[in-house]
Design a protein around this motif. Structure first.
Motif, short mmCIF file in Angstrom:
data_model
loop_
_atom_site.label_atom_id
_atom_site.label_comp_id
_atom_site.label_asym_id
_atom_site.label_seq_id
_atom_site.Cartn_x
_atom_site.Cartn_y
_atom_site.Cartn_z
N VAL A 168 0.84 -1.20 0.00
CA VAL A 168 0.00 0.00 0.00
C VAL A 168 0.88 1.25 0.00
N LEU A 169 1.89 1.28 0.86
CA LEU A 169 2.77 2.45 0.92
C LEU A 169 3.54 2.65 -0.38
N ALA A 170 4.02 1.55 -0.96
CA ALA A 170 4.76 1.64 -2.22
C ALA A 170 3.86 2.13 -3.35
N ARG A 171 2.66 1.65 -3.37
CA ARG A 171 1.72 2.07 -4.40
C ARG A 171 1.36 3.54 -4.24
N ALA A 172 1.16 3.97 -3.00
CA ALA A 172 0.80 5.37 -2.74
C ALA A 172 1.94 6.31 -3.08
N SER A 173 3.17 5.89 -2.82
CA SER A 173 4.32 6.76 -3.08
C SER A 173 4.93 6.53 -4.46
N ARG A 174 4.43 5.51 -5.16
CA ARG A 174 4.97 5.13 -6.47
C ARG A 174 6.48 4.92 -6.36
N SER A 175 6.85 4.19 -5.31
CA SER A 175 8.25 3.90 -5.04
C SER A 175 8.36 2.52 -4.41
N ARG A 176 9.39 1.83 -4.76
CA ARG A 176 9.65 0.50 -4.19
C ARG A 176 10.30 0.59 -2.80
N LEU A 177 10.69 1.78 -2.40
CA LEU A 177 11.41 1.95 -1.14
C LEU A 177 10.67 1.36 0.07
N PRO A 178 9.35 1.56 0.25
CA PRO A 178 8.69 0.93 1.40
C PRO A 178 8.81 -0.60 1.39
N VAL A 179 8.78 -1.18 0.22
CA VAL A 179 8.93 -2.64 0.12
C VAL A 179 10.33 -3.05 0.54
N GLU A 180 11.33 -2.31 0.10
CA GLU A 180 12.71 -2.64 0.46
C GLU A 180 12.93 -2.52 1.97
N ARG A 181 12.34 -1.49 2.58
CA ARG A 181 12.48 -1.33 4.02
C ARG A 181 11.81 -2.47 4.78
N VAL A 182 10.61 -2.82 4.37
CA VAL A 182 9.90 -3.92 5.03
C VAL A 182 10.62 -5.24 4.78
N ARG A 183 11.15 -5.42 3.60
CA ARG A 183 11.88 -6.64 3.29
C ARG A 183 13.04 -6.83 4.27
N ARG A 184 13.79 -5.77 4.52
CA ARG A 184 14.92 -5.86 5.45
C ARG A 184 14.44 -6.25 6.85
N GLN A 185 13.33 -5.70 7.28
CA GLN A 185 12.80 -6.01 8.61
C GLN A 185 12.27 -7.44 8.68
N VAL A 186 11.64 -7.90 7.61
CA VAL A 186 11.14 -9.28 7.57
C VAL A 186 12.30 -10.26 7.68
N VAL A 187 13.37 -9.97 6.97
CA VAL A 187 14.56 -10.85 7.04
C VAL A 187 15.08 -10.90 8.47
N ARG A 188 15.15 -9.74 9.16
CA ARG A 188 15.60 -9.72 10.56
C ARG A 188 14.62 -10.48 11.47
N LEU A 189 13.35 -10.25 11.24
CA LEU A 189 12.31 -10.85 12.07
C LEU A 189 12.34 -12.38 11.98
N LEU A 190 12.62 -12.91 10.80
CA LEU A 190 12.57 -14.35 10.60
C LEU A 190 13.93 -15.04 10.75
N ALA A 191 14.98 -14.26 11.01
CA ALA A 191 16.32 -14.84 11.15
C ALA A 191 16.42 -15.72 12.38
#
Length: 191
Positions: A168-191
């Motif tokens: 939703v954030l990426a679509r609203a901002s027309r940027s992949r940056l929110p996805v990249e930020r969440v991706r990094r956190q998901v990797v940490r969360l599941l490590a």
């Protein structure tokens, strides 16, 4: 039903999926769906006697199955949840970017607009999300996350919320940056 009828029905569902995901249910007219599908008006009433709600429900179900298939394909190569979840997020983000940010989660647009006003479509959306959450929880349990209590279910709900929010954030901002930020956190969360 004849092959031609099956093809027409499939074209109508595909057109509805594309339009509804980009514009929502309220923003998508039946005439627009028929024009994109290249189908006559009578086909709509023949194949979808329940009207627009039936068509949108079937379009959402098809979108849900597409994401299920994507998860299955990725899970075959990435059996660990800590690898699978970021790959799912990347695949959904790639799909969104390829569509010029007109698409995000194939269910979210409708889920947000009808949650309090259309019980039939709300149930379809809820069922799709429950299925995805269950798949995530199963992957987390297989990865060794606590099965004795609700920890895997809670973590799956958190991960799904992170994915949905990022899209939703990426679509609203027309940027992949929110996805990249969440991706990094998901990797940490599941490590």
């Amino acid at each position: 039903m004849a092959v031609k009828g099956d093809e027409t029905r499939a074209r109508i569902i595909a057109a509805a999926r594309t339009l509804v995901e980009a514009q929502g249910s309220h923003g998508t007219g039946l005439n627009e769906v028929l024009a994109v599908a290249g189908a006559p008006r009578g086909s709509l009433y023949h194949h979808f006697p329940g009207g627009k709600d039936q068509l949108v429900g079937e379009a959402l179900a098809a979108a849900g199955r597409e994401v299920d298939a994507m998860i299955d394909d990725l899970a075959g190569a990435l059996p660990r949840a800590r690898d699978l979840v970021p790959a799912v997020l990347d695949a959904l983000a790639d799909r969104m970017v390829a569509a010029g940010y007109a698409k995000g989660c194939p269910v979210a647009t409708v889920a947000l607009e009808i949650a309090s006003s259309n019980e039939q479509l709300q149930r379809v959306c809820a069922g799709i999300y429950e299925g995805w959450q269950r798949r995530l929880a199963d992957a987390l349990r297989a990865d060794g996350h606590a099965a004795a209590d609700d920890a895997a279910d809670d973590l799956a709900a958190t991960v799904l919320a992170l994915i949905e929010g990022a899209l939703v954030l990426a679509r609203a901002s027309r940027s992949r940056l929110p996805v990249e930020r969440v991706r990094r956190q998901v990797v940490r969360l599941l490590a």
